[in-house]
Design a protein around this motif. Structure first.
Motif, short mmCIF file in Angstrom:
data_model
loop_
_atom_site.label_atom_id
_atom_site.label_comp_id
_atom_site.label_asym_id
_atom_site.label_seq_id
_atom_site.Cartn_x
_atom_site.Cartn_y
_atom_site.Cartn_z
N ASP B 1 5.46 -24.01 -13.36
CA ASP B 1 5.71 -23.04 -13.08
C ASP B 1 4.77 -22.82 -12.17
OD1 ASP B 1 3.05 -20.37 -14.80
OD2 ASP B 1 4.80 -20.37 -13.33
N THR B 2 5.63 -22.54 -10.69
CA THR B 2 5.29 -22.50 -9.41
C THR B 2 4.72 -20.74 -8.93
OG1 THR B 2 7.35 -22.65 -8.71
CG2 THR B 2 6.68 -24.65 -9.17
N GLU B 3 4.07 -20.24 -9.52
CA GLU B 3 3.83 -19.07 -9.47
C GLU B 3 2.28 -18.25 -9.61
OE1 GLU B 3 6.51 -16.56 -12.03
OE2 GLU B 3 6.28 -14.38 -11.13
N VAL B 4 2.19 -17.48 -9.06
CA VAL B 4 1.23 -16.66 -8.35
C VAL B 4 1.72 -15.44 -8.92
CG1 VAL B 4 -0.18 -16.40 -6.85
CG2 VAL B 4 -0.12 -17.88 -6.76
N THR B 5 1.08 -14.26 -9.66
CA THR B 5 1.01 -13.56 -10.45
C THR B 5 0.39 -12.73 -9.94
OG1 THR B 5 0.03 -13.43 -12.20
CG2 THR B 5 2.90 -14.05 -11.99
N GLN B 6 0.28 -11.51 -9.20
CA GLN B 6 -0.69 -10.03 -9.06
C GLN B 6 -0.86 -9.31 -10.01
OE1 GLN B 6 -0.35 -11.87 -4.13
NE2 GLN B 6 -2.14 -9.48 -4.95
N THR B 7 -1.49 -8.88 -9.92
CA THR B 7 -1.09 -7.65 -10.52
C THR B 7 -2.74 -6.04 -10.08
OG1 THR B 7 -2.83 -7.69 -12.49
CG2 THR B 7 -0.33 -8.00 -12.87
N PRO B 8 -2.11 -4.74 -10.07
CA PRO B 8 -1.81 -3.84 -10.21
C PRO B 8 -0.55 -4.06 -8.78
CG PRO B 8 -2.84 -2.89 -9.51
CD PRO B 8 -3.64 -3.98 -9.41
N LYS B 9 0.72 -3.81 -8.69
CA LYS B 9 1.53 -4.06 -7.62
C LYS B 9 1.53 -2.80 -6.50
CE LYS B 9 6.70 -5.05 -6.55
NZ LYS B 9 7.00 -5.97 -6.24
N HIS B 10 0.63 -1.81 -6.96
CA HIS B 10 0.82 -0.63 -6.37
C HIS B 10 -0.51 -0.51 -7.25
CE1 HIS B 10 4.74 -0.33 -4.45
NE2 HIS B 10 5.49 -0.72 -5.40
N LEU B 11 -1.71 0.04 -6.38
CA LEU B 11 -2.83 0.85 -6.87
C LEU B 11 -2.92 1.93 -5.14
CD1 LEU B 11 -5.25 0.92 -8.10
CD2 LEU B 11 -6.34 -0.58 -6.71
N VAL B 12 -3.56 3.30 -6.24
CA VAL B 12 -4.23 4.44 -5.50
C VAL B 12 -4.96 4.59 -5.36
CG1 VAL B 12 -3.42 6.38 -4.06
CG2 VAL B 12 -1.69 5.32 -4.56
N MET B 13 -6.16 4.39 -4.50
CA MET B 13 -7.27 4.79 -5.06
C MET B 13 -8.11 6.14 -3.88
SD MET B 13 -9.08 1.65 -4.89
CE MET B 13 -10.97 1.60 -5.20
N GLY B 14 -9.33 6.53 -4.24
CA GLY B 14 -9.77 7.27 -3.35
C GLY B 14 -11.37 6.60 -3.29
N MET B 15 -11.80 7.30 -2.54
CA MET B 15 -13.17 6.70 -1.76
C MET B 15 -14.23 6.12 -2.17
SD MET B 15 -13.02 7.66 2.52
CE MET B 15 -12.75 9.51 1.71
N THR B 16 -13.68 6.72 -3.92
CA THR B 16 -15.39 6.63 -4.65
C THR B 16 -14.91 5.72 -6.33
OG1 THR B 16 -14.70 8.94 -6.10
CG2 THR B 16 -16.05 9.23 -3.45
N ASN B 17 -13.55 6.06 -5.92
CA ASN B 17 -13.31 4.99 -7.01
C ASN B 17 -14.15 3.77 -7.34
OD1 ASN B 17 -10.20 6.49 -7.06
ND2 ASN B 17 -12.25 7.19 -7.76
N LYS B 18 -13.95 2.85 -8.12
CA LYS B 18 -13.79 1.54 -8.64
C LYS B 18 -12.75 0.79 -9.64
CE LYS B 18 -18.76 1.28 -8.69
NZ LYS B 18 -20.42 0.33 -9.95
N LYS B 19 -12.48 -0.18 -8.72
CA LYS B 19 -10.59 -0.39 -9.44
C LYS B 19 -10.71 -2.15 -9.04
CE LYS B 19 -8.74 3.15 -10.11
NZ LYS B 19 -8.61 3.14 -11.71
N SER B 20 -9.81 -3.65 -9.36
CA SER B 20 -9.88 -4.96 -9.04
C SER B 20 -8.50 -5.17 -9.11
CB SER B 20 -11.00 -5.37 -10.39
OG SER B 20 -12.25 -5.05 -10.87
#
Lengths: 114, 114
Positions: B1-20
């Motif tokens: 396995d030579t893969e690096v995975t990332q999630t999510p692919k797309h993210l839209v957030m407001g300035m007051t949000n908390k996301k990871s």
């Protein structure tokens, strides 16, 4: 810190023509050098790398690069361009004294005309 | 396995949000990286973890908070972001003690801050 300079932000070639993308590094001690390719909306893929072995390095997709200490250069070439080579190309450098600190050049956008 | 995975692919957030943002690799690499890439620019190094310890922090604003809970996982916690933080966030991994070791990149998370 190490740095690399890519000459030409945009290179345009005809299909079947020679591709030459230029990269110069700034260091008195030869660093480790890399060429990465990035297709739209994707991550970076390694084309080839120089790590003090052979000065002529062959990579994937028919690309190769020659390390020239006298010119502090690591130019990327491909004898015959294909339409699928159209992408953004980044030269990158890692210092021999800090293996985790990779720095990228500004990038060169390659356009291939039919 | 030579893969690096990332999630999510797309993210839209407001300035007051908390996301990871999440990044994962199963290549046994003990160095992991976060990069920020603005349109038509090269990736800029943000953070480096080596053996699960933060080794490089490129003066990134505190609204970006990295975390490396184990050797396979890297998170980037986001809070109170600004519209200028909109970019492609790339994760990478490598073998930290391999001289000139290449970095393997994930496909990135496209972040839009409204």
């Amino acid at each position: 810190a190490q740095s690399v300079t890519q000459l030409g932000s945009h290179v345009s070639v005809s299909e079947g023509a020679l591709v030459l993308l230029r990269c110069n590094y700034s260091s008195s001690v030869p660093p480790y050098l890399f060429w990465y390719v990035q297709y739209p909306n994707q991550g970076l893929q390694l084309l080839l790398k120089y790590t003090s072995a052979a000065t002529l390095v062959k990579g994937i997709n028919g690309f190769e690069a020659e390390f020239k200490k006298s010119e502090t250069s690591f130019h990327l070439t491909k004898p015959s361009a294909h339409m699928s080579d159209a992408a953004e190309y980044f030269c990158a450098v890692i210092s021999k004294y800090n293996n985790n600190d990779m720095r990228f050049g500004a990038g060169t956008r390659l356009t291939v005309k039919p | 396995d030579t893969e690096v995975t990332q999630t999510p692919k797309h993210l839209v957030m407001g300035m007051t949000n908390k996301k990871s943002l999440k990044c994962e690799q199963h290549m046994g690499h003990r160095a992991m990286y976060w990069y920020k890439q603005k349109a038509k620019k090269p990736p800029e190094l943000m953070f480096v973890y080596s053996y699960e310890k933060l080794s490089i922090n490129e003066s990134v604003p505190s609204r970006f908070s990295p975390e490396c809970p184990n050797s396979s996982l890297l998170n980037l916690h986001l809070h109170a972001l600004q519209p200028e933080d909109s970019a492609l966030y790339l994760c990478a991994s490598s073998r930290p003690r391999l001289a000139g070791g290449q970095q393997f990149f994930g496909p990135g998370t496209r972040l839009t801050v409204l």
